[in-house]
Design a protein around this motif. Sequence first.
Motif, PDB file in Angstrom:
ATOM      1  N   ASP A   1       0.825  -1.223   0.000  1.00 31.27           N
ATOM      2  CA  ASP A   1       0.000   0.000   0.000  1.00 31.27           C
ATOM      3  C   ASP A   1       0.854   1.266   0.000  1.00 31.27           C
ATOM      4  N   HIS A   2       0.242   2.356  -0.410  1.00 30.01           N
ATOM      5  CA  HIS A   2       0.828   3.690  -0.221  1.00 30.01           C
ATOM      6  C   HIS A   2      -0.308   4.672   0.048  1.00 30.01           C
ATOM      7  N   LEU A   3      -0.075   5.949  -0.194  1.00 26.53           N
ATOM      8  CA  LEU A   3      -0.983   6.973   0.324  1.00 26.53           C
ATOM      9  C   LEU A   3      -2.154   7.334  -0.594  1.00 26.53           C
TER      10      LEU A   3
ATOM     11  N   LYS B   1       9.336   4.105  -4.488  1.00 24.45           N
ATOM     12  CA  LYS B   1      10.326   3.540  -3.564  1.00 24.45           C
ATOM     13  C   LYS B   1       9.634   3.027  -2.302  1.00 24.45           C
ATOM     14  N   ASP B   2       8.499   3.643  -1.983  1.00 18.93           N
ATOM     15  CA  ASP B   2       7.767   3.335  -0.749  1.00 18.93           C
ATOM     16  C   ASP B   2       6.364   2.843  -1.094  1.00 18.93           C
ATOM     17  N   ASN B   3       6.096   1.599  -1.446  1.00 16.96           N
ATOM     18  CA  ASN B   3       7.022   0.512  -1.444  1.00 16.96           C
ATOM     19  C   ASN B   3       6.741  -0.395  -2.648  1.00 16.96           C
TER      20      ASN B   3
ATOM     21  N   ALA C   1      -1.889  -1.440   4.408  1.00 19.35           N
ATOM     22  CA  ALA C   1      -2.046  -0.440   5.473  1.00 19.35           C
ATOM     23  C   ALA C   1      -0.817  -0.274   6.380  1.00 19.35           C
ATOM     24  N   GLU C   2       0.363  -0.425   5.790  1.00 17.55           N
ATOM     25  CA  GLU C   2       1.580  -0.099   6.552  1.00 17.55           C
ATOM     26  C   GLU C   2       1.572   1.382   6.874  1.00 17.55           C
ATOM     27  N   GLU C   3       1.149   2.162   5.887  1.00 15.44           N
ATOM     28  CA  GLU C   3       1.190   3.622   6.047  1.00 15.44           C
ATOM     29  C   GLU C   3       0.207   4.110   7.112  1.00 15.44           C
ATOM     30  N   GLN C   4      -0.774   3.283   7.487  1.00 16.06           N
ATOM     31  CA  GLN C   4      -1.743   3.669   8.526  1.00 16.06           C
ATOM     32  C   GLN C   4      -1.306   3.147   9.891  1.00 16.06           C
TER      33      GLN C   4
ATOM     34  N   ARG D   1      11.045  13.636  -2.041  1.00 12.33           N
ATOM     35  CA  ARG D   1      10.175  12.586  -2.576  1.00 12.33           C
ATOM     36  C   ARG D   1       9.389  11.793  -1.524  1.00 12.33           C
ATOM     37  N   TYR D   2       9.953  11.654  -0.331  1.00 13.66           N
ATOM     38  CA  TYR D   2       9.336  10.804   0.684  1.00 13.66           C
ATOM     39  C   TYR D   2       7.896  11.255   0.997  1.00 13.66           C
ATOM     40  N   HIS D   3       6.942  10.350   0.814  1.00 17.01           N
ATOM     41  CA  HIS D   3       5.525  10.637   1.050  1.00 17.01           C
ATOM     42  C   HIS D   3       5.017  11.840   0.257  1.00 17.01           C
ATOM     43  N   LYS D   4       5.558  12.010  -0.960  1.00 13.97           N
ATOM     44  CA  LYS D   4       5.109  13.077  -1.856  1.00 13.97           C
ATOM     45  C   LYS D   4       4.751  12.456  -3.212  1.00 13.97           C
TER      46      LYS D   4
HETATM   47 ZN   LIG Z   1       5.676   5.257   3.795  1.00 13.17          ZN
END
Ligand SMILES: [Zn+2]
Length: 567
Positions: free
Chosen positions: A340-342, A358-360, A392-395, A511-514
Amino acid sequence: MKKIWLLSLAVAIAACSGKPAAPAQRSGSSDAPPVPIGELPMIDAAAVLAHTKVLASDEYEGRAPGTRGEELTVAYLVNEFKRMGLKPGNTDGTYLQKVPLVGITPDPATLVLRKGAQQRVLKWKDDVVAWTKHVAGNANLTNSELVFVGYGVVAPEFNWDDYKGVDVKGKTLLMLINDPPVPDPANSQQLDPKVFGGKAMTYYGRWTYKYEIGAQKGAAGVIIIHETGPAGYPFEVVQSKVTEQFDLVTPDKNMGRAAVEGWITLDQGKDLLKIAGQDFDALKKLAATRDFKPVPLGITASMTLHNKLRTVDSNNVIARLDGSDPVRKNEYVVYTAHWDHLGIGPAVDDDQIYNGAKDNAVGTAGLLEIARAFTRLASPPKRSILFLAVTAEEQGLLGSQYYAVRPIYPLASTLADVNMDGLNVHGRTRDLTLIGFGASDLDDFASAAAGEQGRVIRPDPETEKGFYYRSDHFNFAKQGVPALDPDEGVDFIGQPADYGKKVRDDYTEHRYHKPSDEVSADWDLSGAREDLQVFFAVGYRVAQADRFPDWKPGNEFKAKRDAMLGK
Ligand SMILES: [Zn+2]
C-alpha cells in the motif's frame, strides 16, 4: 533506461562467469554447508523494475487501501503468484487475507483537569492531542484519577516494574516517553548498555508500547508527556495526529484499549505536576531507578471524544511455496513487503497521485522476484516459504499486525520474517545496513551472505530513534518471531564518499511521502539486486537449517519466543 539495462547485464555476467564463489560457510546451524550465494538462482533486476513501474504507475492511483488502486494491485500480485506456480497462501484456497480497517476521526475536545476547586483546561492540538481506538461514536474520561507512572514500563528481563502492584484500573496514567535512562555504574557519563539497550531505544520506549501497557493495566486513559529529544521528533509531529486514524477492528471493537490515548506538551506536563505539588525534574530522575513507585497526583481528568467512523475492507496478499521435506514443510519462513501507499491526496506541483515507487512498489516488486527465484531452485527448500504482501503499513503497520495476531500458519512454526520496505535504486554498494543489528541470529545469516558477495554489514547508525519498531517485520518480532529489517547501504561503488547521504537526504526532502516518489530514468537496481540476493540466501538457508534462528540474549522479544516454543 538503457544505462540500467547495461549495468545490470554487466553485473549478471560478472556473477555468472566471473570470480569463483567464496568458500561455503557454516552460517546458522545447518549440518550441510549452505549453497554459496553465487550458486543460487539470480534475482532479475529488470523484472523488479518492470513490476515497480506497473505498481507505481498513475493507473494504480497510489495504492490506497480500499480503493480502485487496491483492486488493481491485489489483482496484479495474485496474477504474478499464480504465473509462478505458487499455491494460494490462505488455507481457504485464496491468495487473500481480508483485513477489516476502521478510520476514526475525533472532533476537537478539551482535557479538563481538576484538583479540589481548581480547574485547568488543556486546549485541543495546542496543549493536548488525543484520540480513541474504541470503535464507537464517543469515548470518555469522567473524573478519572491521574497517576504518574514514570516510564510506565514492565520489563522482567531488566527486573523493571514501574507499577509495583499498584491497581491503576479506571485511572488515567501520565507517562514519560522513551526508555528509563539508567546511568552506567561504571561511567556516569553514559547509559548502562545492559539495561534497555543503553542509548538504543527498545520497544519499551515507543509510544505504541505506552498505550498497550496502559490497556493491559486496565487504565481508562493514557497520556504521554511529550519531550522532543527522547521522543525523537517535535510536538508538531504529534499534532499531525488530530486527523483520521486507522486501526484494525478487533472482536471487542477495541474496547480493551484505554478509552482515551494522547499526548500533552512538556510545558503542560510540568505545570500539571506543579499543581499536584510535584517537581517534573525530580520525578523524572526517580523514574530512572528501580525504586520508582506510581505517584497519585490528587487530580482528576475528564474528556469527551465524539468520533466520525468509517470502515474500509482491505487485503493482505499471500502465496506459498511448499517445502520438500515431509515434516519440515509444516514450518515456514515469511517474506513481507507492504503493497500500500498513500493514494490520491493534496496536489503538489499539479500532481495528486502519491505513486510510492520507492515506498514501497519496489519492495513489493522485490518480494515477487524473490518468490520467482525460489521457484527456480532445482528443488524447493525443506521448509515452506510464504510471500506476504501486506496492506495499510502507512496507517500504522496494520496489515502485518493483522497477520501476526491472526496468523494463517502457527507463529511457533514460523522461523523468521524478512521484510522489504524500500530498496536501493542508485547502484551497487559495498555495504548493507541492518536496522537493530545484533537482535537475532538472522543478522549472522545476512552477514555471511553479504560477506560472500565481498560486502559488509553496517549497523543502524541511529539506534536511539527506534527504527526497528517502524516497519512490518516488527509485528512479527513483537509476537516473538525473529525478524530481519534490512536497509540500503551507503557506501556506493564508483561514487564520492558523501553520495549515499546525498541521495538519501534528497529522497527524504523531495520525494518521501510526496507525489514525486516515482520511478525515474536514472534508477539503477544493480545494488538492489545484490541486496535481494542476500535476502533470498537468508530465507533459503533458514529454511534449510537444522535449528530455528533465535533472538540474541537480552533481546526484549526473546522471552515471548521461548514461551511460544516451550523453552
Ligand atoms: Zn511510507
